[in-house]
Design a protein around this motif. Sequence first.
Motif, mmCIF file in Angstrom:
data_model
loop_
_atom_site.group_PDB
_atom_site.id
_atom_site.type_symbol
_atom_site.label_atom_id
_atom_site.label_comp_id
_atom_site.label_asym_id
_atom_site.label_seq_id
_atom_site.Cartn_x
_atom_site.Cartn_y
_atom_site.Cartn_z
ATOM 1 N N PRO A 18 15.532 6.903 30.640
ATOM 2 C CA PRO A 18 16.275 8.172 30.623
ATOM 3 C C PRO A 18 15.296 9.326 30.748
ATOM 4 C CG PRO A 18 16.945 6.744 28.797
ATOM 5 C CD PRO A 18 15.709 6.137 29.405
ATOM 6 N N VAL A 19 15.672 10.350 31.517
ATOM 7 C CA VAL A 19 14.749 11.464 31.753
ATOM 8 C C VAL A 19 14.379 12.162 30.444
ATOM 9 C CG1 VAL A 19 16.572 13.155 32.253
ATOM 10 C CG2 VAL A 19 14.289 13.450 33.257
ATOM 11 N N TYR A 112 21.765 10.239 37.621
ATOM 12 C CA TYR A 112 22.533 9.698 36.494
ATOM 13 C C TYR A 112 21.746 9.779 35.183
ATOM 14 C CZ TYR A 112 24.757 7.743 40.633
ATOM 15 O OH TYR A 112 25.332 7.589 41.878
ATOM 16 N N GLY A 113 20.980 10.854 35.038
ATOM 17 C CA GLY A 113 20.251 11.060 33.780
ATOM 18 C C GLY A 113 19.049 10.160 33.592
ATOM 19 N N HIS A 114 18.702 9.384 34.650
ATOM 20 C CA HIS A 114 17.578 8.448 34.547
ATOM 21 C C HIS A 114 16.574 8.700 35.673
ATOM 22 C CE1 HIS A 114 20.437 6.445 31.942
ATOM 23 N NE2 HIS A 114 19.468 5.667 31.504
ATOM 24 N N VAL A 115 15.328 8.330 35.408
ATOM 25 C CA VAL A 115 14.303 8.371 36.447
ATOM 26 C C VAL A 115 14.309 7.022 37.159
ATOM 27 C CG1 VAL A 115 11.838 8.586 36.930
ATOM 28 C CG2 VAL A 115 12.888 9.969 35.112
ATOM 29 N N TRP A 116 14.358 7.080 38.495
ATOM 30 C CA TRP A 116 14.344 5.875 39.333
ATOM 31 C C TRP A 116 13.037 5.878 40.133
ATOM 32 C CZ3 TRP A 116 19.178 2.947 40.257
ATOM 33 C CH2 TRP A 116 20.255 3.426 39.496
ATOM 34 N N SER A 255 10.335 -10.676 32.031
ATOM 35 C CA SER A 255 10.975 -9.633 31.217
ATOM 36 C C SER A 255 11.525 -8.519 32.098
ATOM 37 C CB SER A 255 10.026 -9.081 30.150
ATOM 38 O OG SER A 255 8.894 -8.537 30.740
ATOM 39 N N SER A 256 12.603 -7.926 31.615
ATOM 40 C CA SER A 256 13.316 -6.887 32.353
ATOM 41 C C SER A 256 13.631 -5.743 31.405
ATOM 42 C CB SER A 256 14.649 -7.442 32.874
ATOM 43 O OG SER A 256 14.455 -8.610 33.626
ATOM 44 N N MET A 257 13.594 -4.516 31.935
ATOM 45 C CA MET A 257 14.071 -3.372 31.156
ATOM 46 C C MET A 257 15.558 -3.253 31.470
ATOM 47 S SD MET A 257 13.456 -1.027 28.965
ATOM 48 C CE MET A 257 11.689 -0.682 28.916
ATOM 49 N N VAL A 258 16.372 -3.526 30.491
ATOM 50 C CA VAL A 258 17.811 -3.433 30.708
ATOM 51 C C VAL A 258 18.244 -1.991 30.464
ATOM 52 C CG1 VAL A 258 20.084 -4.198 29.929
ATOM 53 C CG2 VAL A 258 18.209 -5.845 30.191
ATOM 54 N N VAL A 259 18.734 -1.376 31.540
ATOM 55 C CA VAL A 259 19.203 0.012 31.486
ATOM 56 C C VAL A 259 20.712 -0.042 31.681
ATOM 57 C CG1 VAL A 259 19.107 2.252 32.635
ATOM 58 C CG2 VAL A 259 17.026 0.851 32.448
ATOM 59 N N GLN A 260 21.449 0.465 30.720
ATOM 60 C CA GLN A 260 22.912 0.391 30.856
ATOM 61 C C GLN A 260 23.556 1.715 30.453
ATOM 62 O OE1 GLN A 260 25.026 -3.289 30.101
ATOM 63 N NE2 GLN A 260 26.485 -2.234 28.777
ATOM 64 N N PHE A 261 24.463 2.193 31.313
ATOM 65 C CA PHE A 261 25.297 3.336 30.962
ATOM 66 C C PHE A 261 26.693 3.088 31.495
ATOM 67 C CE2 PHE A 261 24.806 5.170 35.230
ATOM 68 C CZ PHE A 261 23.497 4.846 35.588
ATOM 69 N N VAL A 262 27.670 3.796 30.929
ATOM 70 C CA VAL A 262 29.053 3.581 31.352
ATOM 71 C C VAL A 262 29.674 4.905 31.767
ATOM 72 C CG1 VAL A 262 29.344 1.571 29.851
ATOM 73 C CG2 VAL A 262 30.062 3.804 29.034
ATOM 74 N N PHE A 263 30.667 4.790 32.656
ATOM 75 C CA PHE A 263 31.497 5.940 33.032
ATOM 76 C C PHE A 263 32.911 5.631 32.556
ATOM 77 C CE2 PHE A 263 28.308 6.028 36.527
ATOM 78 C CZ PHE A 263 27.906 7.350 36.458
ATOM 79 N N ARG A 264 33.578 6.625 31.954
ATOM 80 C CA ARG A 264 34.963 6.421 31.505
ATOM 81 C C ARG A 264 35.817 7.630 31.849
ATOM 82 N NH1 ARG A 264 35.636 2.532 26.904
ATOM 83 N NH2 ARG A 264 37.315 3.882 26.167
#
Length: 336
Positions: A18-19, A112-116, A255-264
């Motif tokens: 997240p930024v 989406y609020g994250h650095v890619w 290993s993986s960095m699991v990044v999860q966000f939802v839209f509702r």
Amino acid sequence: MLATATPLLRRFWYPVMPVAHLAEGPKPFRLLGQDLVIWLDGDGNPAAMDDRCCHRTARLSKGFYASGRLACGYHGWEFAADGRVMRVPQRPVDRQGATNMRVPAYRAALRYGHVWVALEDPLHPLPDFEEEGLGFRRIDEFHEVWNCAGLRLMENSFDNAHFAFVHRASFGDQGHPEPAKLEIEEHADGFMMITEVPVRNPEIQKKVLNMDSDTTIRHMRGRWYAPFLRKLRIVYPNGLSHSIVTCATPIDDGSSMVVQFVFRNDTEEQAKAADVVAFDRIVTNEDRDILESTDPDVPLDQTGIEMNMPSDRPGVLMRRMLAQMIAAEAKVPQPA
Ligand code: FES
Ligand SMILES: [Fe+2]
């Protein structure tokens, strides 16, 4: 397939953090086995470079922000977002200015609020999620390391046969172990899977769904974006739309960095973000426990190393499409 042994994987965008994590200073991130420093320039744009100073190899992630640049924490050399050394503080004033020295820098974007970050020329652009245009609220859920390969998590995300077992303590219905029917549309960068699954509606889920019934139906449109990103849009009979975006950003092979966000499409008054996160926390922990027991090397060819059943179709397709992408990449003449 082992992630770090697959150069094609360098040609995709991955969310790294997240930024907001970068507000106070630079942070380290290991992507595909490569140590990076992630930081924000003076305009708030993200930057990604090798986490190794070109002076005496100190980690740049131990540095600090200085006038919109990244300053090394050892002797204060200042870097621009493209990796160039812009200032060596120890030089006399009349010899200050940009230099020809640099560290390797990579593509970085804010979405989406994250650095890619993409390590090499991306094969596909960052995905446009329809939910953003529809004005849905975004709830950031997780940013955490899982000890499993990204492809295992992706396959699991499209595997309707595991609900009744892995999620038997939450929403899984052991009365319906047979997997639901599904349709798959292939795209150049992945596929869309459309399915409907009857599930239980336990007490903790009732409040986040605003639904009192003991069972419900999930209408699901799951989009896989190769290699390790998915968006699963679930629409319930009451019109609630819950879209889960999950990326298993590859740190290294195991290993993986699991990044999860939802839209509702509901409001905080209708369902508290904290309750939404709490339910998804239970579900993802159930997945994590089983996925961390799987082998990090995922065979892409179907030579009987792993056995299949009909409901594995999405995962088998992922393996086939990735194998084709790797083969196509190998045929492209590489620059000398
Ligand atoms: S090691 Fe970075 S400035 Fe000296
Ligand atoms: Fe699951």
